[in-house]
Design a protein around this motif. Structure first.
Motif, PDB file in Angstrom:
ATOM      1  N   TYR A   1       0.769  -1.247  -0.001  1.00 21.75           N
ATOM      2  CA  TYR A   1       0.108  -0.155   0.077  1.00 21.75           C
ATOM      3  C   TYR A   1       0.804   1.267  -0.096  1.00 21.75           C
ATOM      4  CZ  TYR A   1      -3.625  -3.114   1.176  1.00 21.75           C
ATOM      5  OH  TYR A   1      -4.674  -4.047   1.359  1.00 21.75           O
ATOM      6  N   ILE A   2       0.690   2.294  -0.933  1.00 20.25           N
ATOM      7  CA  ILE A   2       1.323   3.465  -0.758  1.00 20.25           C
ATOM      8  C   ILE A   2      -0.074   4.545  -0.683  1.00 20.25           C
ATOM      9  CG2 ILE A   2       2.282   5.088  -2.347  1.00 20.25           C
ATOM     10  CD1 ILE A   2       1.926   1.951  -3.922  1.00 20.25           C
ATOM     11  N   VAL A   3       0.368   5.215   0.465  1.00 26.59           N
ATOM     12  CA  VAL A   3      -0.412   6.172   1.048  1.00 26.59           C
ATOM     13  C   VAL A   3      -0.228   7.489   0.650  1.00 26.59           C
ATOM     14  CG1 VAL A   3      -1.746   7.178   3.258  1.00 26.59           C
ATOM     15  CG2 VAL A   3      -0.877   4.604   2.888  1.00 26.59           C
ATOM     16  N   GLY A   4      -1.314   8.234   0.011  1.00 31.31           N
ATOM     17  CA  GLY A   4      -1.082   9.619  -0.312  1.00 31.31           C
ATOM     18  C   GLY A   4      -1.869  10.474   0.466  1.00 31.31           C
ATOM     19  N   ASN A   5      -1.318  11.405   1.232  1.00 31.73           N
ATOM     20  CA  ASN A   5      -1.990  12.372   2.110  1.00 31.73           C
ATOM     21  C   ASN A   5      -2.262  13.768   1.450  1.00 31.73           C
ATOM     22  OD1 ASN A   5      -2.009  10.396   3.802  1.00 31.73           O
ATOM     23  ND2 ASN A   5      -0.327  11.110   4.954  1.00 31.73           N
ATOM     24  N   GLY A   6      -3.457  13.818   0.715  1.00 34.68           N
ATOM     25  CA  GLY A   6      -3.806  15.146  -0.128  1.00 34.68           C
ATOM     26  C   GLY A   6      -4.235  16.239   1.131  1.00 34.68           C
ATOM     27  N   LYS A   7      -3.465  17.169   1.015  1.00 35.41           N
ATOM     28  CA  LYS A   7      -3.719  18.255   1.980  1.00 35.41           C
ATOM     29  C   LYS A   7      -4.889  18.811   1.795  1.00 35.41           C
ATOM     30  CE  LYS A   7      -0.104  20.826   0.832  1.00 35.41           C
ATOM     31  NZ  LYS A   7       1.026  20.095  -0.364  1.00 35.41           N
ATOM     32  N   LEU A   8      -5.390  19.008   0.594  1.00 33.74           N
ATOM     33  CA  LEU A   8      -6.673  19.800   0.169  1.00 33.74           C
ATOM     34  C   LEU A   8      -7.755  18.499  -0.016  1.00 33.74           C
ATOM     35  CD1 LEU A   8      -5.261  22.555  -2.216  1.00 33.74           C
ATOM     36  CD2 LEU A   8      -5.625  22.652   0.217  1.00 33.74           C
ATOM     37  N   SER A   9      -7.900  17.503   0.437  1.00 31.93           N
ATOM     38  CA  SER A   9      -8.569  16.580   0.210  1.00 31.93           C
ATOM     39  C   SER A   9      -9.157  15.837   1.298  1.00 31.93           C
ATOM     40  CB  SER A   9      -7.902  14.975  -0.561  1.00 31.93           C
ATOM     41  OG  SER A   9      -8.873  14.184  -0.582  1.00 31.93           O
ATOM     42  N   ALA A  10     -10.335  15.569   1.240  1.00 26.59           N
ATOM     43  CA  ALA A  10     -11.000  15.094   2.514  1.00 26.59           C
ATOM     44  C   ALA A  10     -10.883  13.832   2.869  1.00 26.59           C
ATOM     45  CB  ALA A  10     -12.714  15.254   2.366  1.00 26.59           C
ATOM     46  N   ASN A  11     -10.311  12.992   1.951  1.00 32.78           N
ATOM     47  CA  ASN A  11     -10.125  11.582   1.993  1.00 32.78           C
ATOM     48  C   ASN A  11      -8.706  11.154   1.877  1.00 32.78           C
ATOM     49  OD1 ASN A  11     -12.997  11.431   1.897  1.00 32.78           O
ATOM     50  ND2 ASN A  11     -12.732  11.093  -0.223  1.00 32.78           N
ATOM     51  N   LEU A  12      -8.027  10.077   2.513  1.00 30.60           N
ATOM     52  CA  LEU A  12      -6.874   9.522   2.292  1.00 30.60           C
ATOM     53  C   LEU A  12      -7.081   8.674   0.946  1.00 30.60           C
ATOM     54  CD1 LEU A  12      -5.583   8.560   5.817  1.00 30.60           C
ATOM     55  CD2 LEU A  12      -5.358  10.610   4.555  1.00 30.60           C
ATOM     56  N   THR A  13      -5.985   8.810   0.248  1.00 33.01           N
ATOM     57  CA  THR A  13      -6.004   7.730  -1.010  1.00 33.01           C
ATOM     58  C   THR A  13      -4.970   6.737  -0.540  1.00 33.01           C
ATOM     59  OG1 THR A  13      -6.537   9.538  -2.390  1.00 33.01           O
ATOM     60  CG2 THR A  13      -5.785   7.737  -3.525  1.00 33.01           C
TER      61      THR A  13
END
Ligand code: RUQ
Ligand code: CUA
Length: 654
Positions: free
Chosen positions: A342-354
């Motif tokens: 799993y590669i977790v991307g934390n979008g600063k301006l997103s409500a969700n974690l991808t």
């Protein structure tokens, strides 16, 4: 314009939200989930040892601090990209070359991400690597001496932020540029950024025996901002993942202009493929000026070498080298779970974690299911690589760590909390507030196949009312949580040095057994070392004077020197003859424009003194080394520049 104002208001609102608010038997063993209270869990009794070392970045202090966990006690501040009067680092003649760069002597940097060397995907406690952001550099700290022993500058980089992270066997320390720039640097209009500025990702090899670093190759990338990175592991070993933002390639008012795209990318780099391309002669040497500084433990002296070229691979021209994984929205953290899937991307301006799936990514590549390309680099379809989404977990996600038990922990800057969620089901299972506005977090061994999942350390940007006030600037801080049970439990606040970004932790017994106790005198190859008092001397060469001096409890040899003249350059080369653990001596000379030297047993260090005034000037030991420490002192007689008084030196002659 309306849209812009709208966005600015939104950011201002976010801003408001942010501002409210082997002696192992001696090592402390945790009490487990049944432990009675928080104080007991962090209490390390006098004479006992902590269970973990934590290496916490100093941010703009350019240093790395060493703490014990769970106590939060500070053991040492290691100067890396800084001059440090306590350690004479960057002041004595031996270490000044460590801070040399292609821009000259740069005794400062902004150090963010320490990472511990690994063997077979497990932290091995040999070295810690850390990046300098500002004048791009990677440093290596040797964990036998806890000193910085190598610094390599990174050319074609600016804001060296997605750094420094190691691969499973420390094959490489990897560094990515945050700011794209003209490569090679040249005089051109800023407005022509788009398509002309480039990013670079650097792969620095590490010699498995002596740790020697070498900038093996760089990958030329589109002109995005490369923010964070982590290596693949297990099945994904051989890949490296970088989060990007500013895929808009804007150069001004970035808070707005770099926040337009719904999705930016995580760039997946196949570095094994890069090695194949290099073997096949597909790299190009290009001119690049960068410093490589190495501290030699035998001569106790650093050298700085200026390099002039680097091997470059162009991602736009080499198929299969890089793929782009669409990731919402201006992702910051880019974290890989212990299995490597799993590669977790934390979008600063997103409500969700991808969360992306490595297996799905390989399948999509295999099936050539691309969704266009950017500068010749294939873009995969979001849905094809997506493993899951953690829905509405908090506001402003930044970084994720793993406990090795199937859980992930993500920090949320704006909602100021650590959120625990489950890998695979993506459900949130716990959350705990941070005081306040947490950035990174660290689980010892967290960036490896086998995290030690007992504690998580949150590192906060703002403390406000948590400590005694100290004027306008209050300390930044770390918070320790027990994560051995189902629910996280806040145990401790402790202040940190500078601004902590990332940290790296490791079980203490792995490191402490290798800790060096003394420098052996017989191995001392410093060119100005003297190993007996009989060999001490003072030598004049024009207006340069070399003092070959020794120190032992409780005197200097020599301790009376005459024949020095105003205008001389006097180098004191001082050897500590002690061969006992923890018996350093110091030396300082009135008017010397350096720091005092704290010299370890068996070590030689040098400082320069340029006397400006006629007189008899004392020097003394600065470290309380024995009952007769106050007697450890001496005099230098300084005569006028025209004096013909010959040099003389002595000890014990009255
Ligand atoms: S950063 S607070 Cu420099 Cu690692 Cu995210
Ligand atoms: Cu030597 Cu005090």
């Amino acid at each position: 314009m309306k849209k812009i104002i709208h966005l600015i208001t939104a950011f201002a609102f976010l801003g408001m939200l942010i501002s409210c608010g082997n002696n192992s038997q001696n090592i402390k063993k945790k009490q487990g989930a049944l432990g009675s209270n928080a104080a007991e869990k962090v209490y390390v009794a006098p004479g006992e040892y902590d269970e973990y070392y934590a290496f916490i970045s100093g941010g703009f202090s350019g240093q790395l601090s060493v703490y014990g966990l769970p106590s939060g006690r500070l053991f040492k501040v290691i100067p890396v990209f800084s001059q440090d009067a306590e350690k004479a680092w960057g002041y004595n003649e031996e270490t000044k070359p460590m801070l040399n760069t292609s821009h000259g002597f740069v005794p400062w940097d902004d150090a963010h991400h320490p990472d511990i060397s690994q063997t077979n995907g497990v932290v091995d406690g040999r070295w810690v690597f850390i990046n300098g952001n500002n004048t791009p550099r990677i440093a290596k700290i040797d964990l036998t001496t806890f000193e910085t022993t190598e610094i390599i500058e990174i050319p074609n980089s600016a804001g060296n932020h997605s750094s420094s992270f190691v691969t499973e066997n420390t094959e490489y320390v990897v560094a990515g540029t945050r700011f794209s720039v003209p490569i090679p640097q040249r005089d051109m209009p800023i407005k022509e950024y788009k398509g002309n500025f480039k990013g670079s990702l650097s792969f620095i090899s590490v010699d498995p025996e002596d740790g020697g670093m070498d900038l093996k190759f760089q990958i030329m990338m589109p002109g995005f901002d490369y923010d964070l990175a982590h290596p693949g592991r297990g099945a994904s070993h051989g890949w490296f993942f970088f989060s990007t933002y500013n895929t808009e390639e804007a150069s001004t008012l970035m808070e707005v202009n770099a926040s337009q795209n719904d999705k930016d990318f995580i760039a997946a780099v196949n570095w094994k493929k890069a090695e194949e391309y290099i073997k096949a002669g597909k790299g190009k040497m290009m001119p690049a000026k960068y410093a490589h500084n190495v501290y030699n433990e035998k001569t106790h002296t650093a050298t700085s070498t200026m390099k002039d070229e680097v091997l470059m691979l162009d991602a736009s021209e080499l198929p299969g080298l890089v793929y782009l994984l669409p990731t919402p929205k201006s992702p910051h953290g880019c974290d890989v779970d212990p299995s490597g899937e799993y590669i977790v991307g934390n979008g600063k301006l997103s409500a969700n974690l991808t969360i992306h799936s490595f297996t799905k990514m390989l399948a999509a590549i295999e099936a050539k299911k691309f969704d266009g390309e950017a500068y010749g680099i294939p873009i995969l379809k979001f849905e094809d690589v997506l493993a899951g989404v953690v829905d509405q977990a908090g506001l402003g996600p930044l970084h994720t760590e793993f406990d090795g038990k199937g859980n992930a922990y993500t920090t949320f800057f704006i909602s100021s909390e650590v959120v625990k969620w489950k890998l695979g089901t993506w459900e949130v299972v716990d959350r705990q507030p941070c005081y306040y506005s947490v950035g990174h977090l660290m689980i010892p061994g967290g960036n490896s196949r086998e995290p030690f999942g007992d504690y998580v350390l949150a590192m906060n940007k703002i403390t406000k009312d948590r400590y005694l006030p100290t004027g306008p600037e209050v300390t930044q801080s770390a918070q320790l949580y027990d994560i051995s049970g189902d629910k996280m439990e806040l145990l401790l606040d402790f202040p940190t040095i500078g601004e902590p970004h990332y940290a790296a932790g490791i079980r203490a017994d792995i490191v402490m057994k290798n800790s060096k106790k003394i420098y052996k005198l017989e191995e001392n190859e410093h060119p100005f070392a003297v190993k007996t008092e009989a060999d001490t001397k003072v030598v004049r060469d024009g207006n340069v004077v070399h003092v070959y001096m020794t120190m032992i409890r409780s005197h200097f040899a020599p301790d009376n020197i005459e024949g020095i003249k105003v205008g001389d350059k006097v180098y004191f080369h001082v050897t500590n003859l002690e061969q006992d653990y923890d018996v350093p001596h110091g030396i300082s000379m009135i008017g010397a424009n350096t720091s005092e030297l704290l010299i370890m047993p068996g070590q030689t260090e040098t400082f320069l003194w340029e006397p400006k005034q006629v007189g008899v000037w004392p020097f003394y030991c600065t470290d309380f080394c024995s009952a007769l420490h106050q007697e450890m002192q001496g005099y230098v007689r300084v005569s006028p520049a025209s004096s013909t008084l010959p040099l003389s030196w002595s000890l014990g002659e009255d």
